[in-house]
Design a protein around this motif. Structure first.
Motif, PDB file in Angstrom:
ATOM      1  N   VAL A 152       0.841  -1.200   0.000  1.00 44.54           N
ATOM      2  CA  VAL A 152       0.000   0.000   0.000  1.00 44.54           C
ATOM      3  C   VAL A 152       0.875   1.248   0.000  1.00 44.54           C
ATOM      4  CG1 VAL A 152      -1.637   1.355   1.398  1.00 44.54           C
ATOM      5  CG2 VAL A 152      -2.023  -1.094   1.027  1.00 44.54           C
ATOM      6  N   PHE A 153       1.913   1.238   0.812  1.00 39.24           N
ATOM      7  CA  PHE A 153       2.822   2.391   0.839  1.00 39.24           C
ATOM      8  C   PHE A 153       3.453   2.610  -0.526  1.00 39.24           C
ATOM      9  CE2 PHE A 153       7.143   4.020   1.178  1.00 39.24           C
ATOM     10  CZ  PHE A 153       6.864   5.282   1.689  1.00 39.24           C
ATOM     11  N   LYS A 154       3.927   1.548  -1.142  1.00 38.45           N
ATOM     12  CA  LYS A 154       4.607   1.647  -2.437  1.00 38.45           C
ATOM     13  C   LYS A 154       3.672   2.185  -3.518  1.00 38.45           C
ATOM     14  CE  LYS A 154       7.291  -1.322  -5.399  1.00 38.45           C
ATOM     15  NZ  LYS A 154       7.634  -2.654  -5.745  1.00 38.45           N
ATOM     16  N   VAL A 155       2.479   1.622  -3.617  1.00 41.26           N
ATOM     17  CA  VAL A 155       1.510   2.078  -4.617  1.00 41.26           C
ATOM     18  C   VAL A 155       1.046   3.506  -4.303  1.00 41.26           C
ATOM     19  CG1 VAL A 155      -0.818   1.680  -5.556  1.00 41.26           C
ATOM     20  CG2 VAL A 155       0.760  -0.246  -5.228  1.00 41.26           C
ATOM     21  N   GLY A 156       0.781   3.761  -3.033  1.00 36.53           N
ATOM     22  CA  GLY A 156       0.337   5.098  -2.630  1.00 36.53           C
ATOM     23  C   GLY A 156       1.400   6.158  -2.878  1.00 36.53           C
ATOM     24  N   PHE A 157       2.633   5.830  -2.575  1.00 35.98           N
ATOM     25  CA  PHE A 157       3.728   6.766  -2.802  1.00 35.98           C
ATOM     26  C   PHE A 157       3.835   7.111  -4.284  1.00 35.98           C
ATOM     27  CE2 PHE A 157       8.201   7.653  -3.763  1.00 35.98           C
ATOM     28  CZ  PHE A 157       8.426   8.723  -2.913  1.00 35.98           C
ATOM     29  N   GLU A 158       3.773   6.096  -5.130  1.00 36.13           N
ATOM     30  CA  GLU A 158       3.866   6.320  -6.573  1.00 36.13           C
ATOM     31  C   GLU A 158       2.723   7.197  -7.071  1.00 36.13           C
ATOM     32  OE1 GLU A 158       5.536   6.353 -10.205  1.00 36.13           O
ATOM     33  OE2 GLU A 158       6.459   5.434  -8.451  1.00 36.13           O
ATOM     34  N   ARG A 159       1.529   6.925  -6.606  1.00 38.38           N
ATOM     35  CA  ARG A 159       0.379   7.757  -7.004  1.00 38.38           C
ATOM     36  C   ARG A 159       0.553   9.192  -6.528  1.00 38.38           C
ATOM     37  NH1 ARG A 159      -5.402   4.883  -6.907  1.00 38.38           N
ATOM     38  NH2 ARG A 159      -4.892   3.223  -8.363  1.00 38.38           N
ATOM     39  N   TRP A 160       1.023   9.333  -5.318  1.00 39.65           N
ATOM     40  CA  TRP A 160       1.165  10.651  -4.713  1.00 39.65           C
ATOM     41  C   TRP A 160       2.212  11.495  -5.439  1.00 39.65           C
ATOM     42  CZ3 TRP A 160       5.422  12.358  -1.591  1.00 39.65           C
ATOM     43  CH2 TRP A 160       5.207  13.588  -0.967  1.00 39.65           C
ATOM     44  N   ILE A 161       3.366  10.922  -5.756  1.00 36.74           N
ATOM     45  CA  ILE A 161       4.405  11.740  -6.393  1.00 36.74           C
ATOM     46  C   ILE A 161       4.105  12.044  -7.852  1.00 36.74           C
ATOM     47  CG2 ILE A 161       6.272  11.093  -4.829  1.00 36.74           C
ATOM     48  CD1 ILE A 161       7.389   9.376  -7.131  1.00 36.74           C
ATOM     49  N   THR A 162       3.270  11.221  -8.491  1.00 40.18           N
ATOM     50  CA  THR A 162       2.953  11.474  -9.897  1.00 40.18           C
ATOM     51  C   THR A 162       1.660  12.265 -10.072  1.00 40.18           C
ATOM     52  OG1 THR A 162       1.819   9.346 -10.120  1.00 40.18           O
ATOM     53  CG2 THR A 162       4.175   9.417 -10.706  1.00 40.18           C
TER      54      THR A 162
END
Length: 190
Positions: A152-162
């Motif tokens: 969840v952190f990995k997917v969320g981080f990617e969504r957040w920075i893009t």
């Protein structure tokens, strides 16, 4: 250059990220990073073990996550304790969005850094599983929850920075966890 200047660690991280962005990771030396930060190589190695580690920091985020989860009331479900921990991490990242975007671009361009990122995420998962076990969560539930938390952190981080907007990271994490809960309860997670 004075004998001591504040925030050497932060200055080294900023200098490294600038140089990695400008010239590439492989083409940048520790000496160049230290010089850009106005410090010595010796100071660099007091803070970081190698030129990769400057992008990954120490264990501050892992320690924060473990500490927050340990402080959640014992009656809290493991996935809800995880949500509290992810929200705490999100607060740290919100202050560093431009840095996080540049850092991720550097990592994405270098397989060696991608490997280090995976090692750090595995370490985070192990620490998270340990924190959950200390709360009384049995195996394999503790390890499964930890792995899900890292995903969840990995997917969320990617969504957040893009993302094109300036939305904070915490709502992104909450949406993903809510979607996951819906999927595991038999819904479609949309």
């Amino acid at each position: 250059m004075g004998r001591w200047e504040p925030n050497a660690r932060g200055r080294l991280a900023e200098a490294a990220l600038e140089l990695y962005s400008e010239r590439g990771f492989e083409q940048t030396t520790v000496a160049e990073i230290a010089k850009r930060a106005g410090l010595t190589e010796r100071t660099y190695f007091r803070h970081y073990a190698d030129k990769r580690e400057v992008l990954f920091g120490g264990s501050e985020l892992q320690d924060l996550l473990v500490e927050v989860i340990a402080g959640v009331p014992e009656s809290t479900a493991p996935v809800d304790a995880l949500a509290v921990g992810l929200e705490a991490l999100a607060g740290v990242f919100d202050e560093r969005r431009p840095f996080a975007r540049k850092r991720q671009a550097v990592i994405a361009a270098n397989p060696e850094l991608q490997e280090r990122e995976l090692i750090k995420l595995a370490s985070l998962s192990a620490a998270l599983a340990g924190a959950l076990r200390l709360r009384g969560v049995p195996e394999p539930a503790a390890s499964l929850t930890a792995e899900v938390g890292v995903a969840v952190f990995k997917v969320g981080f990617e969504r957040w920075i893009t993302a094109s907007d300036d939305r904070p990271m915490a709502p992104v994490m909450r949406e993903l966890l809510d979607g996951l809960k819906a999927v595991t309860a038999g819904g479609d997670g949309a």
